[in-house]
Enzyme design. Structure first.
Site, PDB file in Angstrom:
ATOM      1  N   LYS A   1     -91.191  31.437   3.873  1.00 43.10           N
ATOM      2  CA  LYS A   1     -92.634  31.303   3.656  1.00 43.10           C
ATOM      3  C   LYS A   1     -93.383  30.818   4.889  1.00 43.10           C
ATOM      4  CE  LYS A   1     -92.817  30.586  -1.362  1.00 43.10           C
ATOM      5  NZ  LYS A   1     -93.354  29.712  -2.433  1.00 43.10           N
TER       6      LYS A   1
ATOM      7  N   ASN B   1     -96.702  33.636   0.795  1.00 49.49           N
ATOM      8  CA  ASN B   1     -95.770  34.054  -0.255  1.00 49.49           C
ATOM      9  C   ASN B   1     -96.033  35.478  -0.728  1.00 49.49           C
ATOM     10  OD1 ASN B   1     -98.031  33.794  -1.981  1.00 49.49           O
ATOM     11  ND2 ASN B   1     -96.758  33.095  -3.680  1.00 49.49           N
TER      12      ASN B   1
ATOM     13  N   ASP C   1     -99.616  30.906  -4.589  1.00 49.68           N
ATOM     14  CA  ASP C   1     -99.119  29.735  -5.320  1.00 49.68           C
ATOM     15  C   ASP C   1    -100.272  28.839  -5.771  1.00 49.68           C
ATOM     16  OD1 ASP C   1     -96.403  30.350  -5.219  1.00 49.68           O
ATOM     17  OD2 ASP C   1     -96.128  29.370  -3.281  1.00 49.68           O
TER      18      ASP C   1
ATOM     19  N   GLY D   1     -95.620  14.933  -4.960  1.00 50.83           N
ATOM     20  CA  GLY D   1     -94.843  15.770  -4.051  1.00 50.83           C
ATOM     21  C   GLY D   1     -95.704  16.350  -2.953  1.00 50.83           C
TER      22      GLY D   1
ATOM     23  N   THR E   1     -92.030   9.434   0.244  1.00 47.01           N
ATOM     24  CA  THR E   1     -92.306   8.940   1.591  1.00 47.01           C
ATOM     25  C   THR E   1     -93.818   8.931   1.764  1.00 47.01           C
ATOM     26  OG1 THR E   1     -90.247   9.924   2.402  1.00 47.01           O
ATOM     27  CG2 THR E   1     -91.894   9.294   4.045  1.00 47.01           C
TER      28      THR E   1
END
Length: 266
Positions: free
Chosen positions: A65, A85, A100, A124, A149
């Site tokens: 991608k 994509n 997406d 995420g 993170t």
């Protein structure tokens, strides 16, 4: 016969072929959807070859991608997301798109979830998180990106208009007044786990889990238990395919037929 397909490595697990071929049957199109699995260092040759052979369109999946951005003329959204994509070969040169983001938005709207002026939390900051965060921001939502993170969440938030980044430890506070929650991680796919504490969920939330195997993740079970609106990951998978098909064919996709073909294989 028109040829469309999916390029990735591996692609044997993909549910895109039955979904797209159901659409071709419903629309009476003389077309087929096939899979291609080039070596990781052969992406450019594969795309150029597909163009030369008259392939009409390609979906792109892992691990290509990001690299596809360097091979095709990417549109503005795909460039901002940093991933392609979907490739269209109908113009003078292959053009790259990212469906997406639209797939997530259409999945939510299909469940009557209002996005303009909504408060949205995306868990995420990987590929799916990037696409969904840009899509939600473009739809008028105020986006908070929560990531294990925290520095990665801040980095993505700096790119997404109006977004802020936080760590996962802030989820309970973030969700208290949120309207939309999206799990854009793979948590829940391999084990019965969730990235969101059940106690942070409430009945005013709409919860989309990008995981589609299993369809009913622990997150969605927890959300349903408190009366939240739940949207499983197959809806996002469906609508990213719908967007690609409509881009390639300039026809309205037969969503029902595609959804039936997809869910029959989950």
């Amino acid at each position: 016969m028109d040829v469309y397909g999916l390029i990735g490595n591996p692609v044997g697990h993909s549910l895109s072929p039955p979904m797209h071929e159901a659409a071709y049957d419903e629309l009476a199109l003389d077309a087929r959807y096939v899979t291609f699995e080039p070596a990781p260092d052969e992406l450019e040759a594969a795309i150029r070859g597909a163009d030369a052979l008259g392939v009409r369109g390609l979906n792109v999946t892992i691990p290509f991608k990001r690299d596809a951005l360097e091979v095709v003329a990417a549109d503005e959204l795909a460039t901002r997301i940093g991933a392609v994509n979907t490739i269209d070969f109908s113009g003078e040169e292959p053009t790259g798109h990212n469906t997406d983001a639209a797939g997530a938005l259409r999945a939510l709207r299909d469940h009557d979830v209002a996005l303009e002026d909504a408060s949205a939390v995306v868990v995420g900051a990987g590929g799916a998180g990037r696409a969904i965060s840009f899509g939600l921001a473009d739809a008028g939502a105020a986006v908070t990106i929560a990531n294990r993170t925290e520095s990665t969440a801040h980095e993505l938030a700096d790119e997404v208009p109006g977004a802020v980044g936080r760590g996962l430890e802030d989820l309970e506070a973030l969700l208290a007044d949120a309207d939309v929650l999206v799990n854009a991680t793979s948590v829940g796919m391999e084990e019965d786990a969730t990235p969101v504490p059940a106690g942070a969920l409430h009945g005013e939330l709409a919860v989309l889990d990008a995981v589609y195997r299993p369809l009913e993740t622990r997150l969605l079970r927890d959300a349903e238990a408190v009366g939240a609106t739940t949207v499983d990951g197959a809806w996002m998978l469906l609508y990213q395919g719908v967007e690609a098909l409509e881009l390639w064919t300039d026809r309205e996709a037969p969503v029902g037929a595609m959804n039936e073909a997809l869910r029959s294989r989950l």
